[in-house]
Design a protein around this motif. Sequence first.
Motif, PDB file in Angstrom:
ATOM      1  N   ALA A  72       0.768  -1.372   0.078  1.00 44.82           N
ATOM      2  CA  ALA A  72      -0.134   0.332  -0.136  1.00 44.82           C
ATOM      3  C   ALA A  72       1.059   1.167   0.446  1.00 44.82           C
ATOM      4  CB  ALA A  72      -0.578  -0.570   1.017  1.00 44.82           C
ATOM      5  N   GLU A  73       2.419   1.114   0.788  1.00 44.98           N
ATOM      6  CA  GLU A  73       3.038   2.211   0.605  1.00 44.98           C
ATOM      7  C   GLU A  73       3.493   2.788  -0.799  1.00 44.98           C
ATOM      8  OE1 GLU A  73       7.236   3.025   2.320  1.00 44.98           O
ATOM      9  OE2 GLU A  73       6.376   1.627   3.351  1.00 44.98           O
ATOM     10  N   ALA A  76       0.203   4.401  -2.785  1.00 50.40           N
ATOM     11  CA  ALA A  76       0.003   5.923  -2.472  1.00 50.40           C
ATOM     12  C   ALA A  76       0.431   6.279  -2.976  1.00 50.40           C
ATOM     13  CB  ALA A  76       0.243   5.751  -0.523  1.00 50.40           C
ATOM     14  N   ASP A  80      -4.469   9.151  -4.487  1.00 48.39           N
ATOM     15  CA  ASP A  80      -4.768  10.448  -3.344  1.00 48.39           C
ATOM     16  C   ASP A  80      -5.489   8.588  -2.852  1.00 48.39           C
ATOM     17  OD1 ASP A  80      -4.388  12.165  -4.477  1.00 48.39           O
ATOM     18  OD2 ASP A  80      -6.148  12.553  -4.887  1.00 48.39           O
ATOM     19  N   TRP A  81      -5.284   9.500  -0.846  1.00 51.44           N
ATOM     20  CA  TRP A  81      -5.078   7.659  -0.074  1.00 51.44           C
ATOM     21  C   TRP A  81      -6.401   8.204   1.170  1.00 51.44           C
ATOM     22  CZ3 TRP A  81      -3.958   4.450  -2.784  1.00 51.44           C
ATOM     23  CH2 TRP A  81      -3.396   2.347  -1.657  1.00 51.44           C
ATOM     24  N   SER A  82      -7.362   7.554   0.777  1.00 50.29           N
ATOM     25  CA  SER A  82      -8.528   8.320   2.218  1.00 50.29           C
ATOM     26  C   SER A  82      -8.927   7.096   2.704  1.00 50.29           C
ATOM     27  CB  SER A  82      -9.838   8.531   1.631  1.00 50.29           C
ATOM     28  OG  SER A  82     -10.212   7.384   0.827  1.00 50.29           O
ATOM     29  N   VAL A  85      -9.945   4.029   1.052  1.00 55.60           N
ATOM     30  CA  VAL A  85      -8.814   2.902   0.824  1.00 55.60           C
ATOM     31  C   VAL A  85      -8.109   2.849   1.782  1.00 55.60           C
ATOM     32  CG1 VAL A  85      -6.929   3.295  -1.052  1.00 55.60           C
ATOM     33  CG2 VAL A  85      -8.632   4.938  -1.212  1.00 55.60           C
ATOM     34  N   VAL A  86      -7.344   2.858   2.238  1.00 51.63           N
ATOM     35  CA  VAL A  86      -6.819   2.106   3.363  1.00 51.63           C
ATOM     36  C   VAL A  86      -8.135   0.859   4.363  1.00 51.63           C
ATOM     37  CG1 VAL A  86      -5.967   2.024   6.248  1.00 51.63           C
ATOM     38  CG2 VAL A  86      -5.529   4.381   4.190  1.00 51.63           C
ATOM     39  N   THR A  89      -7.951  -1.572   1.461  1.00 54.33           N
ATOM     40  CA  THR A  89      -6.883  -2.081   1.009  1.00 54.33           C
ATOM     41  C   THR A  89      -5.987  -2.688   1.997  1.00 54.33           C
ATOM     42  OG1 THR A  89      -5.083  -0.189   2.094  1.00 54.33           O
ATOM     43  CG2 THR A  89      -5.487  -0.305  -0.187  1.00 54.33           C
TER      44      THR A  89
END
Length: 319
Positions: A72-73, A76, A80-82, A85-86, A89
């Motif tokens: 995921a890192e 990102a 855009d990482w809302s 999204v977290v 994932t």
Amino acid sequence: MDRKYVTEAVLADAAGIARAARILRDGGLVAVPTETVYGLAARADSADAVARIFEAKGRPSFNPLIVHVRDAEQAALYADWSDDVVNATLVWPGPLTLVLPRKANAGLAPAVTAGLPTVALRCPAHPVMQRLLESVDFPLAAPSANRSGFVSPTSAQHVMTSLDGRIDMVLDGGSTEAGVESSILAIREDGSWEELRPGPIDLDALHRHYYDVGLSQGGTRETLEAPGQMASHYSPGKPVRLGVTDPENDEFAIGFGAIGGDVTLSVGGSLSEAARNLYACLHLAAESAKPRVAVAPIPDAGIGRAINDRLKRAAAPLA
Ligand code: AMP
Ligand code: MG
């Protein structure tokens, strides 16, 4: 076929993966196993390498590619990482592709996203693909490793059947597990979720897990955003009839459960087994001397929705 390269088939051991990493670094094309189907990988940050994917597949340039990342890192960096999204994932690594608002100037070749304001990201669970992604310092653009419009590959042999001589290498990691392509979920800027393609991950159940309500069913599509997305896809190159309980003599019959055939998706009526066998059966149908194909009815639940989605496209008349 115009042979551009001699394609090597290499066992996906440590040496094979290291060799694949070198080819990719130099801008080459390598077919790799994932937990869904074989992907045709190129470095996603190189316009030349990505252009080769479109050329080898005969893929229309308006059809964007999924970017494969190691975690995921890394994802990102490109979107855009809302918080939504977290949450999504948490299924990673696994057969879930997220379509997210794209970060501008993040270094992806423009053809990867086909001019869209979004990017499709996925972290695959297959150990070979994971090791490969860990051994390079760029993400991999990878559509299915087949000529555009035809049946997806679930073995190295399938890849060779359609791309031998057009790509540099296939990393042979055996038959793939899930058998149908990843579920595609778009998470919009307003936080809403939209299923763009059904697949192994049940997006309705995932949404219910976080929000206590199922995903609204707006009807599945393999992206509205890609203009002119063909209804015909996954074709065995001959007419396909669906929901058939009583096939004709000139039809190559693909059975399921109690309905037998020349081959069967699953004798015991297991949908996950059917998904795993789907493309191998369609490849056999393509190779058969019979001019037409008939497929038994498949329940439209769980991964059965993904199977029926692919079958409907396989049965659509070729453009
Ligand atoms: P495949 O070529 O079989 O790997 O399938 C990739 C799928 O992902 C295609 O249906 C693409 O249209 C879809 N896709 C890739 N990027 C995007 C994006 N930014 N927005 C919507 N769909 C996408
Ligand atoms: Mg494909």
